[in-house]
Scaffold this motif. Structure first.
Motif, PDB file in Angstrom:
ATOM      1  N   THR A  74      85.816  50.670 -40.871  1.00  0.00           N
ATOM      2  CA  THR A  74      85.138  49.988 -39.765  1.00  0.00           C
ATOM      3  C   THR A  74      85.173  48.476 -39.957  1.00  0.00           C
ATOM      4  O   THR A  74      85.489  47.729 -39.023  1.00  0.00           O
ATOM      5  CB  THR A  74      83.675  50.466 -39.661  1.00  0.00           C
ATOM      6  N   LEU A  75      84.838  48.015 -41.155  1.00  0.00           N
ATOM      7  CA  LEU A  75      84.837  46.574 -41.409  1.00  0.00           C
ATOM      8  C   LEU A  75      86.244  45.983 -41.336  1.00  0.00           C
ATOM      9  O   LEU A  75      86.425  44.877 -40.826  1.00  0.00           O
ATOM     10  CB  LEU A  75      84.210  46.284 -42.766  1.00  0.00           C
ATOM     11  N   SER A  76      87.222  46.718 -41.819  1.00  0.00           N
ATOM     12  CA  SER A  76      88.604  46.230 -41.774  1.00  0.00           C
ATOM     13  C   SER A  76      89.086  46.108 -40.330  1.00  0.00           C
ATOM     14  O   SER A  76      89.665  45.084 -39.940  1.00  0.00           O
ATOM     15  CB  SER A  76      89.527  47.164 -42.554  1.00  0.00           C
ATOM     16  N   VAL A  77      88.858  47.147 -39.541  1.00  0.00           N
ATOM     17  CA  VAL A  77      89.262  47.121 -38.129  1.00  0.00           C
ATOM     18  C   VAL A  77      88.499  46.013 -37.406  1.00  0.00           C
ATOM     19  O   VAL A  77      89.076  45.257 -36.617  1.00  0.00           O
ATOM     20  CB  VAL A  77      89.033  48.496 -37.463  1.00  0.00           C
ATOM     21  N   PHE A  78      87.195  45.905 -37.667  1.00  0.00           N
ATOM     22  CA  PHE A  78      86.394  44.887 -37.002  1.00  0.00           C
ATOM     23  C   PHE A  78      86.880  43.483 -37.346  1.00  0.00           C
ATOM     24  O   PHE A  78      86.932  42.606 -36.477  1.00  0.00           O
ATOM     25  CB  PHE A  78      84.913  45.024 -37.356  1.00  0.00           C
ATOM     26  N   GLY A  87      88.835  36.039 -31.082  1.00  0.00           N
ATOM     27  CA  GLY A  87      89.142  34.664 -31.472  1.00  0.00           C
ATOM     28  C   GLY A  87      88.103  34.040 -32.390  1.00  0.00           C
ATOM     29  O   GLY A  87      87.970  32.824 -32.444  1.00  0.00           O
ATOM     30  N   GLN A  88      87.390  34.868 -33.127  1.00  0.00           N
ATOM     31  CA  GLN A  88      86.381  34.357 -34.051  1.00  0.00           C
ATOM     32  C   GLN A  88      86.963  34.266 -35.455  1.00  0.00           C
ATOM     33  O   GLN A  88      87.914  34.954 -35.788  1.00  0.00           O
ATOM     34  CB  GLN A  88      85.142  35.248 -34.021  1.00  0.00           C
ATOM     35  N   LYS A  89      86.347  33.420 -36.251  1.00  0.00           N
ATOM     36  CA  LYS A  89      86.814  33.232 -37.627  1.00  0.00           C
ATOM     37  C   LYS A  89      86.017  34.109 -38.581  1.00  0.00           C
ATOM     38  O   LYS A  89      84.842  34.372 -38.366  1.00  0.00           O
ATOM     39  CB  LYS A  89      86.660  31.770 -38.038  1.00  0.00           C
ATOM     40  N   ILE A  90      86.692  34.540 -39.632  1.00  0.00           N
ATOM     41  CA  ILE A  90      86.033  35.246 -40.730  1.00  0.00           C
ATOM     42  C   ILE A  90      85.689  34.188 -41.775  1.00  0.00           C
ATOM     43  O   ILE A  90      86.572  33.489 -42.263  1.00  0.00           O
ATOM     44  CB  ILE A  90      86.943  36.341 -41.326  1.00  0.00           C
ATOM     45  N   THR A  91      84.424  34.085 -42.106  1.00  0.00           N
ATOM     46  CA  THR A  91      83.981  33.062 -43.058  1.00  0.00           C
ATOM     47  C   THR A  91      83.911  33.649 -44.474  1.00  0.00           C
ATOM     48  O   THR A  91      83.932  34.876 -44.641  1.00  0.00           O
ATOM     49  CB  THR A  91      82.578  32.543 -42.670  1.00  0.00           C
ATOM     50  N   PRO A  92      83.782  32.793 -45.463  1.00  0.00           N
ATOM     51  CA  PRO A  92      83.613  33.300 -46.828  1.00  0.00           C
ATOM     52  C   PRO A  92      82.395  34.221 -46.955  1.00  0.00           C
ATOM     53  O   PRO A  92      82.447  35.212 -47.681  1.00  0.00           O
ATOM     54  CB  PRO A  92      83.450  32.023 -47.661  1.00  0.00           C
ATOM     55  N   ASN A  93      81.316  33.925 -46.266  1.00  0.00           N
ATOM     56  CA  ASN A  93      80.141  34.797 -46.327  1.00  0.00           C
ATOM     57  C   ASN A  93      80.443  36.175 -45.742  1.00  0.00           C
ATOM     58  O   ASN A  93      79.952  37.184 -46.249  1.00  0.00           O
ATOM     59  CB  ASN A  93      78.954  34.169 -45.592  1.00  0.00           C
ATOM     60  N   LEU A  95      83.368  37.619 -45.825  1.00  0.00           N
ATOM     61  CA  LEU A  95      84.201  38.284 -46.831  1.00  0.00           C
ATOM     62  C   LEU A  95      83.371  38.797 -48.003  1.00  0.00           C
ATOM     63  O   LEU A  95      83.614  39.889 -48.498  1.00  0.00           O
ATOM     64  CB  LEU A  95      85.307  37.341 -47.317  1.00  0.00           C
ATOM     65  N   ILE A  96      82.395  38.018 -48.416  1.00  0.00           N
ATOM     66  CA  ILE A  96      81.522  38.454 -49.520  1.00  0.00           C
ATOM     67  C   ILE A  96      80.734  39.691 -49.100  1.00  0.00           C
ATOM     68  O   ILE A  96      80.637  40.670 -49.845  1.00  0.00           O
ATOM     69  CB  ILE A  96      80.581  37.314 -49.957  1.00  0.00           C
ATOM     70  N   GLY A  97      80.169  39.664 -47.900  1.00  0.00           N
ATOM     71  CA  GLY A  97      79.422  40.823 -47.405  1.00  0.00           C
ATOM     72  C   GLY A  97      80.298  42.054 -47.304  1.00  0.00           C
ATOM     73  O   GLY A  97      79.901  43.149 -47.721  1.00  0.00           O
ATOM     74  N   PHE A  98      81.503  41.888 -46.763  1.00  0.00           N
ATOM     75  CA  PHE A  98      82.432  43.020 -46.651  1.00  0.00           C
ATOM     76  C   PHE A  98      82.810  43.538 -48.035  1.00  0.00           C
ATOM     77  O   PHE A  98      82.901  44.748 -48.253  1.00  0.00           O
ATOM     78  CB  PHE A  98      83.692  42.617 -45.889  1.00  0.00           C
ATOM     79  N   ALA A  99      83.031  42.633 -48.980  1.00  0.00           N
ATOM     80  CA  ALA A  99      83.410  43.044 -50.343  1.00  0.00           C
ATOM     81  C   ALA A  99      82.287  43.836 -51.006  1.00  0.00           C
ATOM     82  O   ALA A  99      82.557  44.812 -51.730  1.00  0.00           O
ATOM     83  CB  ALA A  99      83.766  41.825 -51.179  1.00  0.00           C
ATOM     84  N   LEU A 100      81.052  43.455 -50.772  1.00  0.00           N
ATOM     85  CA  LEU A 100      79.936  44.198 -51.361  1.00  0.00           C
ATOM     86  C   LEU A 100      79.849  45.614 -50.784  1.00  0.00           C
ATOM     87  O   LEU A 100      79.579  46.573 -51.521  1.00  0.00           O
ATOM     88  CB  LEU A 100      78.623  43.443 -51.149  1.00  0.00           C
TER      89      LEU A 100
END
Length: 115
Positions: A74-78, A87-93, A95-100
């Protein structure tokens, strides 16, 4: 194939569900009632893929593993949808949330810890 089919179906189902839940954000002028009905129709297609994915997947994965896999998919597809469609950006925060969350799913696939 019993290991791959559920994953492929979960990926496809998540594409539909992401569009059902977030696709309408590009069309904010559309009446809410129409958006709800359209989203419900798209979500029906998602269920037609997710239910067999979980039914068949349960022969080789535990329910917890299926749910963990679902969250990572779900997170990967999203993330892809958010960047390419909205057209939104993925921020470092982000990425950290997704990684957790992915780290939590990782532990669902590890051998059980003996007490």
């Amino acid at each position: 194939m019993p290991y791959i089919t559920p994953v492929a179906l979960l990926i496809a189902s998540n594409v539909f569900m992401t569009f059902a839940w977030y696709g309408h954000l590009k069309y904010k002028a559309a009446p809410l009632a129409i958006v709800i009905v359209a989203s419900w129709g798209i979500a029906f297609l998602e269920y037609c893929l997710a239910v067999p994915a979980n039914r068949w997947g349960s022969s080789v994965y535990s329910a917890a593993q299926l749910k963990g896999m679902q969250e990572v998919i779900t997170l990967s597809v999203f993330a892809v949808f958010s960047v390419l469609y909205l057209g939104q950006k993925i921020t470092p925060n982000h990425l950290i949330g997704f990684a957790l969350i992915a780290a939590g799913a990782f532990f669902l696939f590890r051998a059980p810890v003996s007490a």
